[in-house]
Design a protein around this motif. Sequence first.
Motif, mmCIF file in Angstrom:
data_model
loop_
_atom_site.group_PDB
_atom_site.id
_atom_site.type_symbol
_atom_site.label_atom_id
_atom_site.label_comp_id
_atom_site.label_asym_id
_atom_site.label_seq_id
_atom_site.Cartn_x
_atom_site.Cartn_y
_atom_site.Cartn_z
ATOM 1 N N ALA A 31 -69.877 26.449 -51.288
ATOM 2 C CA ALA A 31 -69.626 25.515 -50.189
ATOM 3 C C ALA A 31 -68.564 26.060 -49.241
ATOM 4 O O ALA A 31 -68.684 25.937 -48.015
ATOM 5 C CB ALA A 31 -69.201 24.156 -50.744
ATOM 6 N N VAL A 32 -67.526 26.670 -49.800
ATOM 7 C CA VAL A 32 -66.472 27.268 -48.972
ATOM 8 C C VAL A 32 -67.046 28.404 -48.127
ATOM 9 O O VAL A 32 -66.744 28.528 -46.937
ATOM 10 C CB VAL A 32 -65.314 27.777 -49.860
ATOM 11 C CG1 VAL A 32 -64.337 28.615 -49.039
ATOM 12 C CG2 VAL A 32 -64.586 26.621 -50.513
ATOM 13 N N ALA A 33 -67.879 29.257 -48.756
ATOM 14 C CA ALA A 33 -68.480 30.372 -48.031
ATOM 15 C C ALA A 33 -69.350 29.870 -46.879
ATOM 16 O O ALA A 33 -69.277 30.391 -45.753
ATOM 17 C CB ALA A 33 -69.306 31.234 -48.987
ATOM 18 N N HIS A 34 -70.171 28.871 -47.158
ATOM 19 C CA HIS A 34 -71.052 28.321 -46.123
ATOM 20 C C HIS A 34 -70.246 27.701 -44.994
ATOM 21 O O HIS A 34 -70.527 27.944 -43.812
ATOM 22 C CB HIS A 34 -71.980 27.275 -46.742
ATOM 23 C CG HIS A 34 -72.806 26.536 -45.731
ATOM 24 N ND1 HIS A 34 -73.957 27.057 -45.164
ATOM 25 C CD2 HIS A 34 -72.634 25.301 -45.161
ATOM 26 C CE1 HIS A 34 -74.454 26.195 -44.303
ATOM 27 N NE2 HIS A 34 -73.677 25.131 -44.280
ATOM 28 N N ASP A 35 -69.242 26.909 -45.340
ATOM 29 C CA ASP A 35 -68.436 26.234 -44.322
ATOM 30 C C ASP A 35 -67.711 27.250 -43.448
ATOM 31 O O ASP A 35 -67.683 27.117 -42.217
ATOM 32 C CB ASP A 35 -67.431 25.303 -45.000
ATOM 33 C CG ASP A 35 -66.520 24.618 -43.996
ATOM 34 O OD1 ASP A 35 -67.021 23.823 -43.189
ATOM 35 O OD2 ASP A 35 -65.295 24.881 -44.020
#
Length: 222
Positions: A58-62
């Motif tokens: 989720a952090v990577a996508h955001d």
Amino acid sequence: MTTPAPAVRPQSQSTVAVPTATPAPSGRLAVLSAAAMGALAIPLPILPDRIVTRLRGAVAHDTATRHGISLTTDARALLANVESEQNAGRAIARRAAEVIGFAILKRGLGPLSAITNVARALEVFAFGHLFDRYIMQVRRSGAVRIHAEEARKIRETIDRAFLHAFSPMLRPTPITLPDTVEDLRDEFTRWVDAAILTSASLPSYVERRLEAAFDEVVTHDG
């Protein structure tokens, strides 16, 4: 006499809209890092890793989407996986340590196992912070997708920077404090204020060490 129609200039076909970065919502990365620490407290040897992997994904996508960049499925998997491809041995060692930590937790020595939880949560925070720094300051490609090959390089750089951040030889840029005004506090108040303000400055200190370590790793590779 007819007036000729004004010439219409053809629009340039090479003009490309460059996406601008969207600021991250305040505190989001810190909350996700805290969630990782909470997940690691679950007394099961496999579930915490899956939760942390989801959080890292989720952090990577955001982070990528805020800069107008997409991640391929393989790239997200490489960035999100708790253990990188180069650290398979460390993964086995860590898993053994966590099993021992769960055993210690059952014996009432929970504070010792909490150290592992804090370290893993710090890894999530470092990943998000340094991934953003990579896109902002290091990435030279104008491609709107990050593929597996680039993700592998990003992951290796961030992992090395995270380890280097603990080096006693690292010297992050110190914060320049303004000239102090007349201090009218008593001795006890000065000590209490110092303890409170030092604790509040810890996140900034961690960020500066991570950034300094990351910059040194990138400079060495460059």
